[in-house]
Design a protein around this motif. Structure first.
Motif, PDB file in Angstrom:
ATOM      1  N   MET A   3       0.818  -1.202   0.000  1.00  0.00           N
ATOM      2  CA  MET A   3       0.000   0.000   0.000  1.00  0.00           C
ATOM      3  C   MET A   3       0.859   1.263   0.000  1.00  0.00           C
ATOM      4  SD  MET A   3      -3.041  -1.495   2.449  1.00  0.00           S
ATOM      5  CE  MET A   3      -1.955  -1.984   3.784  1.00  0.00           C
ATOM      6  N   GLY A   4       0.266   2.361   0.326  1.00  0.00           N
ATOM      7  CA  GLY A   4       0.908   3.656   0.135  1.00  0.00           C
ATOM      8  C   GLY A   4       2.080   3.907   1.057  1.00  0.00           C
ATOM      9  N   GLY A   5       2.823   4.944   0.755  1.00  0.00           N
ATOM     10  CA  GLY A   5       3.968   5.321   1.569  1.00  0.00           C
ATOM     11  C   GLY A   5       4.194   6.817   1.536  1.00  0.00           C
ATOM     12  N   ASN A   6       4.874   7.299   2.559  1.00  0.00           N
ATOM     13  CA  ASN A   6       5.279   8.710   2.609  1.00  0.00           C
ATOM     14  C   ASN A   6       6.775   8.734   2.912  1.00  0.00           C
ATOM     15  OD1 ASN A   6       5.034  11.469   2.468  1.00  0.00           O
ATOM     16  ND2 ASN A   6       4.208  11.717   4.539  1.00  0.00           N
ATOM     17  N   SER A   7       7.530   8.091   2.027  1.00  0.00           N
ATOM     18  CA  SER A   7       8.944   7.824   2.262  1.00  0.00           C
ATOM     19  C   SER A   7       9.770   9.104   2.299  1.00  0.00           C
ATOM     20  CB  SER A   7       9.481   6.892   1.179  1.00  0.00           C
ATOM     21  OG  SER A   7       8.753   5.682   1.146  1.00  0.00           O
ATOM     22  N   ALA A   8      10.916   8.986   2.977  1.00  0.00           N
ATOM     23  CA  ALA A   8      11.781  10.147   3.167  1.00  0.00           C
ATOM     24  C   ALA A   8      13.196   9.854   2.687  1.00  0.00           C
ATOM     25  CB  ALA A   8      11.818  10.537   4.637  1.00  0.00           C
TER      26      ALA A   8
END
Length: 478
Positions: free
Chosen positions: A252-257
């Protein structure tokens, strides 16, 4: 099945693929070309009866396909890879039209899909011998589950479908693929091409509507669901699959850094980080959607990455030398616009202003937001579009806390010439895949999974094959 040299494929018509045959429907829909909002080809919408027929065909084929030797299945997967590459240009052209991908990146997606097939065609069988002595011979067998339902997204429709197909087939399963209704064409055509290599019912594909996914997740004849898409939809699938206690894999989704340390080569790293953040116009689940730059080099890095992004040509996918094409669909276009509007409404500073280009396409010029607060929408939520915040950090403890302050945990990158420091930071990121000194480059051999709300289970790599198997521990007493 036919010989590869005799395969003739019509790339101007599209049908659902059920039990080795092409099937239409009373209801037709059309995808939209995001580069000009024009309608694409008619495509039939599968009915509940179509799904039932596909499941029955898969169940029937499973009886024989699951008994085909591992090595023989691998040979057929190799043949399928070769046939896929034979039509790389035609499939890339469809991807360009339905996905809004510049042609060079559309061709790259086909190549990456072939790489997945090649990986699965070269893996050894999974069975293990646990004990063999004068008393007991114990083995652990990994046996196929049966019928797999694959529900795949619109951002990388071909490669993410084929990654599931290859794993399911080599382990002896049959698979039914439901592509996103936004991008049905390449997946349907791939499934059609596959009929020339594989027995009927082994791989099928259905273009559906909002009812098809729920019907698949609740269908008693489907043993496993492998899903790639949003966390909100993944939660619905998990709940629905519980009714029949299906095995599930959810990516599913991610808010990677990205974490940029102060010792990097700024110009070189800025180019790579820009690619990692804006690739596919930001519609990449593993993309660096937050860029944390050490305060000592923040201004220099901001200047460098701004210059990189401003040097790119952005526009309709069919134009020559385009680096970033349009956002794929109207739904996502409106979501991305909301991030621009929120940034404007709150008075945050744009390093590159970007924004929607006009009403004739879903093209959005890329934007970089200069050091917005951590609570801002642009930092706290997944954008899935060409707008990225650049943020300043001072200490390792501080930046790790900020990076991990999210409900998702899909990926992350760390950049430093000090590999010990980079690995120390990477080990503390709560995510399934970490890249050190590289932009996000997923590979077939790398197991792919998410932490937190980014995933349940995982796939890809040799370890990912186990997700498509049940186990049987055999005790043979002598």
């Amino acid at each position: 099945m036919t010989s590869q040299s005799s395969v003739l494929v019509d790339f101007s018509s599209f049908r659902n693929v059920i039990d080795g045959n092409l099937r239409s429907s009373k209801i037709l829909s059309q995808g939209i070309n995001p580069s000009n909002k024009g309608k694409l080809w008619d495509v039939p919408v599968a009915t509940a009866e179509d799904l039932d027929d596909a499941v029955k065909a898969a169940q029937q084929s499973f009886r024989s396909w699951s008994r085909v030797p591992w090595e023989s299945r691998q040979k057929l997967i190799s043949n399928l890879r070769d046939l896929l590459l034979q039509y790389q240009q035609e499939l890339a052209n469809i991807l360009m039209l339905e996905g809004g991908k510049p042609i060079q990146f559309a061709a790259l997606e086909v190549e990456h899909a072939a790489n997945f097939l090649n990986f699965y065609a070269t893996q050894e069988p999974l069975d293990e011998e646990i004990q063999d002595d004068e008393v007991l011979h114990m083995t652990l067998k990994f046996i196929p589950m049966g019928v797999v339902g694959a529900i795949t997204p619109w951002n990388f429709p071909l490669v993410l479908s084929i990654a599931k197909v290859g794993a399911a087939l080599v382990t002896g399963n049959c698979i039914i693929v439901k592509p996103s209704p936004f991008t049905p064409y390449t997946v349907l055509k791939f499934a059609e091409i596959a009929q020339h290599v594989l027995p009927a019912g082994v791989i099928q594909a259905l273009h559906g509507d909002e009812k098809t996914g729920p019907l698949m997740t609740e269908h008693p004849g489907i043993a496993k669901i492998s899903f790639t898409g949003s966390s909100s939809t993944g939660k619905l699938i998990m709940a629905a699959a519980s009714k029949t206690l299906k095995s599930i894999t959810l990516e599913m989704g991610g808010n990677s850094a990205s974490i940029i340390c102060p010792d990097v080569d700024i110009e070189s790293v800025a180019k790579q980080v820009a690619i990692g953040s804006f690739f596919n116009s930001g519609q990449f689940c593993m993309a660096s959607k937050r860029i944390y730059v050490h305060k000592d080099i923040y201004l220099q890095f901001l200047k460098a990455i701004t210059a990189v992004v401003q040097s790119w040509k952005v526009g309709p996918a069919s134009e020559q030398d385009v680096m970033l094409g349009p956002v794929q669909n109207d739904m996502q276009y409106k979501i991305v616009k909301s991030f621009f509007q929120d940034t404007i409404d709150n008075g945050y500073k744009f390093a590159i202003e970007g924004g929607p280009e006009g009403e004739d396409s879903y093209v959005i010029q890329p934007a970089i937001v200069d050091n917005p607060p951590d609570h801002s929408k642009i930092v706290a939520e997944e954008t899935f579009g060409p707008i990225v915040p650049l943020l300043s950090w001072s200490s390792e403890e501080e930046v790790i806390a900020r990076v991990n302050d999210t409900s998702s945990g899909l990926g992350g990158t760390v950049w430093s010439t000090d590999l010990q420091r980079a690995q120390r930071l990477g080990n503390q990121i709560e995510a399934g895949t970490i890249w050190i000194n590289s932009s996000e480059k997923p590979l077939p051999q790398g197991y792919f999974s998410g932490h937190k709300e980014s995933g349940v289970g995982g796939e890809w790599g040799r370890h990912g094959l186990y997700a498509y198997c049940n186990t049987q521990c055999m005790h043979i007493y002598k």
